[in-house]
Scaffold this active site. Structure first.
Site, PDB file in Angstrom:
ATOM      1  CD  GLU A 151      -2.915  -1.045   0.085  1.00  0.00           C
ATOM      2  OE1 GLU A 151      -3.202   0.067  -0.391  1.00  0.00           O
ATOM      3  OE2 GLU A 151      -3.390  -2.110  -0.355  1.00  0.00           O
ATOM      4  CE  LYS A 348     -52.152   9.526 -14.208  1.00  0.00           C
ATOM      5  NZ  LYS A 348     -52.291   9.907 -12.791  1.00  0.00           N
ATOM      6  CG  HIS A 360     -53.405  24.986 -30.084  1.00  0.00           C
ATOM      7  ND1 HIS A 360     -52.254  25.289 -30.779  1.00  0.00           N
ATOM      8  CD2 HIS A 360     -54.360  24.785 -31.025  1.00  0.00           C
ATOM      9  CE1 HIS A 360     -52.508  25.278 -32.080  1.00  0.00           C
ATOM     10  NE2 HIS A 360     -53.775  24.967 -32.258  1.00  0.00           N
ATOM     11  CE1 TYR A 363     -54.479  15.921 -17.117  1.00  0.00           C
ATOM     12  CE2 TYR A 363     -56.841  16.107 -16.735  1.00  0.00           C
ATOM     13  CZ  TYR A 363     -55.641  15.442 -16.548  1.00  0.00           C
ATOM     14  OH  TYR A 363     -55.598  14.296 -15.795  1.00  0.00           O
ATOM     15  CG  ASN A 374     -59.949  20.077 -34.168  1.00  0.00           C
ATOM     16  OD1 ASN A 374     -58.907  20.137 -34.809  1.00  0.00           O
ATOM     17  ND2 ASN A 374     -60.348  21.067 -33.382  1.00  0.00           N
ATOM     18  CB  ALA A 377     -56.795  26.345 -27.939  1.00  0.00           C
ATOM     19  CE1 TYR A 384     -59.312  12.568  -7.194  1.00  0.00           C
ATOM     20  CE2 TYR A 384     -58.355  14.765  -7.012  1.00  0.00           C
ATOM     21  CZ  TYR A 384     -58.610  13.518  -6.469  1.00  0.00           C
ATOM     22  OH  TYR A 384     -58.165  13.220  -5.205  1.00  0.00           O
ATOM     23  NE  ARG A 437     -70.576  29.667 -26.881  1.00  0.00           N
ATOM     24  CZ  ARG A 437     -70.463  29.900 -28.178  1.00  0.00           C
ATOM     25  NH1 ARG A 437     -71.181  30.872 -28.741  1.00  0.00           N
ATOM     26  NH2 ARG A 437     -69.634  29.186 -28.909  1.00  0.00           N
TER      27      ARG A 437
END
EC number: 2.7.7.23
Length: 452
Positions: A151, A348, A360, A363, A374, A377, A384, A437
């Site tokens: 060593e 997901k 665009h 989620y 389609n 955006a 959830y 709306r």
């Protein structure tokens, strides 16, 4: 090949300045000790004894308690003492390989060469020649054969000039190793039981000691601090990049590519700078991956383009798809052929049908989406309620207008249109226009509040 391995992993790693054991620090996304364990398992080791001293519970949790035989070294009294803790488990007639948990790049080829080189009744020792051998044990030869290891702290000035050094990696027969370990003494500058002293013991018995060099010197470099770990990381990544280039993968900048798992590639793959591959990733033919993408445990099929800074984990992407830039595909995402997912879209647990698009700011979670849909955006599938998750079903040829919310559970049938800004709380029938709306209000000559 019939052999057992001892992996020494009891060091504190104080120079890492960390609360976790040194061998759990990762190289290419995997703990250093796991690299060594995987190499042993790949070669068919009968038993793997891992000698630990600190953070045992943490090590067992990360490395897998069932994968190895755990051996406690309560006091760190040297490498010989460490191996001796596992010695009662050695079979007398088996080869015993000694490795180190902080030397992660040791290759299967080098280990095989070492196992094959062990002389009958003797020792095979892995050595390397360094331009600067400071700090390492020196290999002492007499007319060629190895007779001892000295060593650094115990070496004479003449011995310090020797450039061939001991890596600590060796193979001996179990019965011989147990006998030599039992006879070790700690009469040296450090007061430790040196494993290296068994070389002289073998020589004194007339046993042969065969020195073997590694395939590459980088394989036997150890890690004591983060700078050394970073150096080995770069060396490992450079080697992986070179292999991919040789297989025909076009890495635009090999020095800025990280492989932290396994990558299966088709033909004509292009990968731009700063791409990270983790886990098990499969790429088909003609896949293009833009700069800054992160791929983990996913499959990407032929002719698909991943635009820059997309993150894909646990997802499947079909042929002719376009993803990104700045897309996140999370576990359970499945894009069918010719699907398009654009910037700032998160997906997901969703099946997005053939030819469908969400280009665009969207989620999509827990949804079944048909063909040629389609998604405008700002669309959100509200899946959830704070306690449970619910599914959204969208049929074929549906148009979902921008800034719409689909409150699951809900179904939008084939051919339906959801007007922009709608909140969908009830099922939408086939070929139906759904608009939700609030009534417009106009107040003439409105004066905005002013500061007083």
């Amino acid at each position: 090949m019939n052999f057992s391995a001892v992996i020494l992993a009891a060091g504190k790693g104080t120079r890492m300045y960390s609360n976790k054991p040194k061998v759990l620090h990762t190289l290419a996304g995997k703990p250093m000790a796991k690299h060594v364990i995987d190499t042993c398992e790949g070669l068919g080791a009968q038993n793997i004894h891992l000698v630990y001293g600190h953070g045992g519970d943490q090590m067992k949790a990360e490395l897998g308690e069932e994968r190895v035989q755990w051996v406690l070294q309560a006091e760190q009294l040297g490498t010989g003492h460490a191996v001796n803790q596992a010695a009662p488990e050695f079979a007398d007639d088996e080869k015993v390989l000694v490795l180190y948990g902080d030397v992660p790049l040791i290759s299967a080829e080098t280990v095989e060469n070492l196992l094959d080189a062990q002389p009958t009744g003797g020792i095979a020792l892995l050595t390397v020649v360094l331009d600067n051998p400071m700090g390492y044990g020196r290999i002492i030869r007499r007319n060629g054969p190895v007779i001892a290891i000295v060593e650094q702290k115990d070496a004479t000035e003449e011995q310090k000039l020797i450039k061939e050094i001991n890596t600590g990696v060796m193979v001996a027969t179990g019965g011989d190793l147990k006998r030599w370990l039992a006879a070790l003494k700690n009469e040296n500058a450090q007061g430790e039981y040196y494993l290296t002293d068994i070389i002289a013991a073998a020589h004194d018995e007339g046993r042969a000691v065969e020195a073997v060099h590694p395939v590459s010197p980088i394989e036997v470099e150890g890690v004591n601090d983060r700078a050394q770990l970073a150096r080995l990381e770069r060396a490992y990544q450079a080697a992986q990049a070179q292999k991919l280039l040789e297989q025909g993968v076009m890495l635009r900048d090999p020095s800025r590519f990280d492989l932290r798992g396994t990558l299966q590639c088709g033909m004509d793959i292009e990968i731009d700078a700063n791409v990270i591959i983790e886990g098990n990733v499969t790429l088909g033919d003609n896949v293009v991956i833009g700069a800054g993408c992160v791929l983990k445990d996913c499959e990407i099929d032929d002719n698909t383009v991943l635009r820059p800074y997309s993150v894909i984990e646990g997802a499947t992407v079909g042929e002719e798809c376009t993803v990104g830039p700045f897309t996140r595909l999370r576990p359970g995402a499945e894009l069918c052929n010719d699907a398009h997912v654009g910037n700032f879209v998160e997906v997901k647990n969703v099946r997005l049908g053939e030819g469908s698009k969400a280009n665009h700011l969207t989620y999509l979670g827990d949804a079944e989406i048909g063909k040629r849909v389609n998604v405008g955006a700002g669309v959100i599938t509200c899946n959830y309620d704070g306690a449970n998750k619910f599914k959204t079903i969208i049929g074929d040829d549906v148009f979902v207008g921008s800034d719409s919310q689909l409150i699951a559970p809900v179904t939008v049938a084939n051919g339906a249109t959801v007007g922009a800004g709608s909140t969908v709380t009830k099922d939408v029938n086939e070929n139906e226009l759904y608009i939700s709306r609030a009534k417009e209000r106009r107040i003439a000559n409105w004066q905005r509040p002013t500061k007083k």
